[in-house]
Motif scaffolding. Structure first.
Motif, PDB file in Angstrom:
ATOM      1  N   LEU A  40      43.535  36.481  45.627  1.00  0.00           N
ATOM      2  CA  LEU A  40      43.444  37.650  45.700  1.00  0.00           C
ATOM      3  C   LEU A  40      42.262  38.229  46.726  1.00  0.00           C
ATOM      4  CD1 LEU A  40      43.974  38.857  42.015  1.00  0.00           C
ATOM      5  CD2 LEU A  40      45.597  38.400  43.866  1.00  0.00           C
ATOM      6  N   VAL A  41      42.290  39.008  47.536  1.00  0.00           N
ATOM      7  CA  VAL A  41      41.099  39.313  48.348  1.00  0.00           C
ATOM      8  C   VAL A  41      40.607  40.970  48.226  1.00  0.00           C
ATOM      9  CG1 VAL A  41      40.481  39.857  50.846  1.00  0.00           C
ATOM     10  CG2 VAL A  41      42.097  38.135  50.319  1.00  0.00           C
ATOM     11  N   ASP A  42      39.501  41.193  47.845  1.00  0.00           N
ATOM     12  CA  ASP A  42      38.909  42.470  47.456  1.00  0.00           C
ATOM     13  C   ASP A  42      38.294  43.240  48.661  1.00  0.00           C
ATOM     14  OD1 ASP A  42      37.827  44.666  46.263  1.00  0.00           O
ATOM     15  OD2 ASP A  42      36.632  43.454  44.562  1.00  0.00           O
ATOM     16  N   LEU A  43      38.914  44.274  49.114  1.00  0.00           N
ATOM     17  CA  LEU A  43      38.510  44.679  50.255  1.00  0.00           C
ATOM     18  C   LEU A  43      38.077  46.192  49.994  1.00  0.00           C
ATOM     19  CD1 LEU A  43      41.400  43.869  52.459  1.00  0.00           C
ATOM     20  CD2 LEU A  43      38.896  43.106  53.077  1.00  0.00           C
ATOM     21  N   ASP A  44      37.575  46.549  48.702  1.00  0.00           N
ATOM     22  CA  ASP A  44      36.978  47.644  48.150  1.00  0.00           C
ATOM     23  C   ASP A  44      35.385  47.665  48.031  1.00  0.00           C
ATOM     24  OD1 ASP A  44      36.339  50.143  46.936  1.00  0.00           O
ATOM     25  OD2 ASP A  44      38.246  50.029  45.601  1.00  0.00           O
ATOM     26  N   TYR A 122      48.031  28.576  50.195  1.00  0.00           N
ATOM     27  CA  TYR A 122      48.347  29.597  49.071  1.00  0.00           C
ATOM     28  C   TYR A 122      49.987  29.977  49.489  1.00  0.00           C
ATOM     29  CZ  TYR A 122      43.506  29.916  47.917  1.00  0.00           C
ATOM     30  OH  TYR A 122      42.261  29.719  47.526  1.00  0.00           O
ATOM     31  N   ASP A 123      50.617  30.425  48.363  1.00  0.00           N
ATOM     32  CA  ASP A 123      51.890  30.711  48.419  1.00  0.00           C
ATOM     33  C   ASP A 123      51.712  32.341  48.495  1.00  0.00           C
ATOM     34  OD1 ASP A 123      53.422  28.477  47.716  1.00  0.00           O
ATOM     35  OD2 ASP A 123      52.406  28.721  45.644  1.00  0.00           O
ATOM     36  N   VAL A 124      50.904  32.918  47.908  1.00  0.00           N
ATOM     37  CA  VAL A 124      50.652  34.510  47.880  1.00  0.00           C
ATOM     38  C   VAL A 124      49.269  34.924  48.217  1.00  0.00           C
ATOM     39  CG1 VAL A 124      51.176  36.761  46.792  1.00  0.00           C
ATOM     40  CG2 VAL A 124      52.717  34.896  46.458  1.00  0.00           C
ATOM     41  N   ILE A 125      49.111  35.829  49.189  1.00  0.00           N
ATOM     42  CA  ILE A 125      47.863  36.146  49.260  1.00  0.00           C
ATOM     43  C   ILE A 125      47.902  38.041  49.290  1.00  0.00           C
ATOM     44  CG2 ILE A 125      45.765  36.673  50.844  1.00  0.00           C
ATOM     45  CD1 ILE A 125      46.411  34.062  52.216  1.00  0.00           C
ATOM     46  N   MET A 126      47.224  38.545  48.204  1.00  0.00           N
ATOM     47  CA  MET A 126      47.324  39.839  48.007  1.00  0.00           C
ATOM     48  C   MET A 126      45.982  40.466  48.314  1.00  0.00           C
ATOM     49  SD  MET A 126      49.452  40.494  44.280  1.00  0.00           S
ATOM     50  CE  MET A 126      49.708  41.971  44.987  1.00  0.00           C
ATOM     51  N   LEU A 127      46.069  41.643  49.068  1.00  0.00           N
ATOM     52  CA  LEU A 127      44.920  42.448  49.653  1.00  0.00           C
ATOM     53  C   LEU A 127      44.647  43.848  49.026  1.00  0.00           C
ATOM     54  CD1 LEU A 127      45.778  41.910  53.534  1.00  0.00           C
ATOM     55  CD2 LEU A 127      44.470  40.244  51.848  1.00  0.00           C
ATOM     56  N   ASP A 128      43.536  43.784  48.361  1.00  0.00           N
ATOM     57  CA  ASP A 128      43.378  45.140  47.586  1.00  0.00           C
ATOM     58  C   ASP A 128      42.498  46.132  48.654  1.00  0.00           C
ATOM     59  OD1 ASP A 128      43.131  46.979  45.642  1.00  0.00           O
ATOM     60  OD2 ASP A 128      41.289  46.040  44.549  1.00  0.00           O
ATOM     61  N   CYS A 129      43.081  47.004  49.019  1.00  0.00           N
ATOM     62  CA  CYS A 129      42.371  47.877  50.056  1.00  0.00           C
ATOM     63  C   CYS A 129      41.852  49.226  49.451  1.00  0.00           C
ATOM     64  CB  CYS A 129      43.846  48.568  50.665  1.00  0.00           C
ATOM     65  SG  CYS A 129      44.702  47.491  51.687  1.00  0.00           S
TER      66      CYS A 129
END
Length: 257
Positions: A40-44, A122-129
């Motif tokens: 998970l990538v926190d972009l906020d 990774y199988d999934v990378i999710m970006l929190d905009c």
């Protein structure tokens, strides 16, 4: 999953308060429960995802801010969480990134380039905009394969969907031709009213996008989870909210193939 590289999903909506961060954390945990490796990538700049997963934004040694500026490698600042997902954390420093990145040539590609070495890990990378349509959201959309739009089931909440879809169209035309709209995920749904269902029907008809079900129910359990530093899948495993996210995660993976 059938692919050898991570499926990169941006979760975006310029309107705040639509359970965007909750969706990233909960779907990420649901994917991890199914045995997938998840980042998970926190972009906020508010670092809500970082905090909600039990990481103190003020104590991290490196963050996505330094990654975007090219000061550190993403792999060097990724941290594990108790939910079984890895996190690329955010700090308040990210608030200055918009202005700094405006001066950078090829700024739209910075996150895509930074994540490239992690795609096979990774199988999934999710970006929190962030709740805006600024540089950070554009950077995320450029790095993503698809974008999922959490949407509160209220009339006023869907008025910005068209604007977001316009931004997605621009990104597809300029920096990421492969970007796809995964669809809308209804959140904060109150099943006692017919209003929410009518809003969902209009979204599908007006914008021609997939509306994923089940709708995520409104529940105090979601507010309680961040205080424990875990997702609702850990704090209220058998709740309707946790089950809804598990079901959506399964449907997304089936559609992905």
């Amino acid at each position: 999953m059938s692919t050898h590289k991570a499926w990169v999903v941006a979760v975006a909506n310029q309107k705040g308060g639509v359970a965007k961060t909750t969706t990233v954390g909960s779907l990420g945990s649901a994917f991890a429960e199914q045995g997938l490796s998840v980042l998970l990538v926190d972009l906020d700049p508010q670092a809500c995802l970082t905090f909600s997963l039990g990481i103190d934004p003020e104590s991290v040694e490196g963050s996505v801010h330094q990654v975007l500026l090219g000061e550190v490698k993403a792999a060097d600042v990724v941290v594990p969480t108790e939910d079984g997902v890895d996190l690329l954390p955010a700090t308040i420093e990210l608030a200055t990134a918009e202005q700094l990145l405006l001066m950078r040539t090829g700024r739209e590609q910075l996150l895509k380039t930074a994540l490239a070495p992690l795609l096979k890990r990774y199988d999934v990378i999710m970006l929190d905009c962030p709740p805006s349509l600024g540089v950070l959201t554009t950077v995320a959309l450029t790095a993503a394969h698809g974008v999922l739009i959490p949407l509160q089931c209220e009339t006023l909440s869907h008025r910005g969907v068209g604007q977001l879809l316009d931004t997605i169209h621009d990104v597809k035309r300029m920096t990421n031709r492969r970007l796809k709209v995964i669809g809308v995920l209804p959140t904060l749904f109150d099943g006692r009213t017919s209003h929410g269902r009518l809003v969902l029907e209009r979204i599908g008809e007006d914008y021609g996008v997939t509306v994923w079900e089940p709708a995520i129910p409104k529940s105090v359990r979601f507010a309680e989870a961040p205080a424990a530093g875990r997702s609702i899948l850990a704090t209220a495993r058998s709740s309707k909210g946790a089950d809804a996210y598990r079901e959506v995660a399964g449907s997304l993976l089936s559609a992905r193939g």
